[in-house]
Design a protein around this motif. Structure first.
Motif, PDB file in Angstrom:
ATOM      1  N   ARG A   1       3.136  30.994  15.185  1.00 56.41           N
ATOM      2  CA  ARG A   1       2.388  30.080  16.041  1.00 56.41           C
ATOM      3  C   ARG A   1       3.235  28.831  16.251  1.00 56.41           C
ATOM      4  NH1 ARG A   1      -3.780  28.052  15.144  1.00 56.41           N
ATOM      5  NH2 ARG A   1      -3.869  26.721  16.976  1.00 56.41           N
TER       6      ARG A   1
ATOM      7  N   ASN B   1       0.935  31.877  10.912  1.00 52.39           N
ATOM      8  CA  ASN B   1      -0.464  31.536  11.085  1.00 52.39           C
ATOM      9  C   ASN B   1      -1.328  32.750  10.791  1.00 52.39           C
ATOM     10  OD1 ASN B   1      -2.548  29.662  12.148  1.00 52.39           O
ATOM     11  ND2 ASN B   1      -2.777  31.268  13.691  1.00 52.39           N
ATOM     12  N   GLN B   2      -2.401  32.549  10.015  1.00 51.90           N
ATOM     13  CA  GLN B   2      -3.284  33.667   9.680  1.00 51.90           C
ATOM     14  C   GLN B   2      -4.124  34.056  10.887  1.00 51.90           C
ATOM     15  OE1 GLN B   2      -5.896  33.147   6.273  1.00 51.90           O
ATOM     16  NE2 GLN B   2      -7.313  34.638   7.137  1.00 51.90           N
ATOM     17  N   ALA B   3      -4.071  35.340  11.225  1.00 53.32           N
ATOM     18  CA  ALA B   3      -4.961  35.853  12.256  1.00 53.32           C
ATOM     19  C   ALA B   3      -6.365  35.892  11.640  1.00 53.32           C
ATOM     20  CB  ALA B   3      -4.515  37.242  12.696  1.00 53.32           C
ATOM     21  N   LYS B   4      -7.397  35.772  12.454  1.00 55.50           N
ATOM     22  CA  LYS B   4      -8.748  35.592  11.945  1.00 55.50           C
ATOM     23  C   LYS B   4      -9.260  36.644  10.958  1.00 55.50           C
ATOM     24  CE  LYS B   4     -10.018  31.683  13.654  1.00 55.50           C
ATOM     25  NZ  LYS B   4      -9.455  30.644  12.840  1.00 55.50           N
ATOM     26  N   PRO B   5      -9.259  37.927  11.311  1.00 59.43           N
ATOM     27  CA  PRO B   5      -9.942  38.855  10.399  1.00 59.43           C
ATOM     28  C   PRO B   5      -9.230  38.996   9.053  1.00 59.43           C
ATOM     29  CG  PRO B   5      -8.900  40.074  12.174  1.00 59.43           C
ATOM     30  CD  PRO B   5      -8.714  38.614  12.464  1.00 59.43           C
ATOM     31  N   ARG B   6     -10.024  39.034   8.011  1.00 67.56           N
ATOM     32  CA  ARG B   6      -9.532  39.222   6.645  1.00 67.56           C
ATOM     33  C   ARG B   6     -10.363  40.384   6.101  1.00 67.56           C
ATOM     34  NH1 ARG B   6      -8.145  35.353   1.956  1.00 67.56           N
ATOM     35  NH2 ARG B   6      -7.332  34.039   3.597  1.00 67.56           N
TER      36      ARG B   6
ATOM     37  N   PHE C   1      -4.689  40.198   5.165  1.00 63.82           N
ATOM     38  CA  PHE C   1      -4.786  39.698   6.537  1.00 63.82           C
ATOM     39  C   PHE C   1      -3.402  39.680   7.160  1.00 63.82           C
ATOM     40  CE2 PHE C   1      -4.657  36.126   3.578  1.00 63.82           C
ATOM     41  CZ  PHE C   1      -3.575  35.402   4.035  1.00 63.82           C
TER      42      PHE C   1
END
Length: 155
Positions: free
Chosen positions: A81, A58-63, A76
């Protein structure tokens, strides 16, 4: 301004770019082993990165996007998850995905596994000549005596 973990990930990418670039067409299974750095030609979705039965990447929010002399890098963090809230615990792995856009128009990707399973060599056993001494009765006595002098009865 970037956090220390983003700076570390970027420095790993930059030092890897300075080494010989081995571009693969697609991701390979060992991309999730701790310390692995893979450069990939074709775009891919996170769901195609190897994971376990009860979790996915799952991609964590900040990019972040940064400019480097060769072009630009957008990257990122990916973490495990659960598929379903009632699933068991997930490992605390950490994978970084980079998209590198070169000034010449070339685009490629990189995966760096900061934290993942460590390739284990503990199940590899060293084999010695002595391990094959059980074959002595099936050989000529002279050959067996040459190979395993201590296991052949004097005679």
């Amino acid at each position: 301004h970037m956090s220390p973990e983003f700076n570390q990930a970027l420095s790993i990418l930059l030092s890897s770019l300075n080494n010989s670039l081995d571009l693969q067409e697609t991701i390979s299974g060992d991309c999730v082993l701790q310390g692995s750095v893979q450069f990939i030609q074709n775009t891919f979705a996170s769901k195609h990165i190897p994971s376990s039965g009860n979790w996915r990447w799952n991609q964590a929010k900040p990019r972040k996007t940064v400019y480097i002399p060769e072009g630009q890098v957008t990257f990122f963090k990916l973490t495990p998850r659960k598929y379903h809230p009632h699933d068991g615990p997930v490992p605390s792995y950490k994978l970084w995905k980079f998209c590198i856009k070169m000034k010449n128009g070339a685009v490629f990707y990189c995966l760096w596994c900061e934290k993942g399973p460590v390739e284990s060599t503990s199940d590899i056993q060293e084999v010695t000549l002595q391990d094959f001494s059980f074959l002595a009765p099936f050989m000529s006595p002279n050959t067996a005596a040459d190979l395993w002098p201590s296991s052949v009865p004097p005679g």
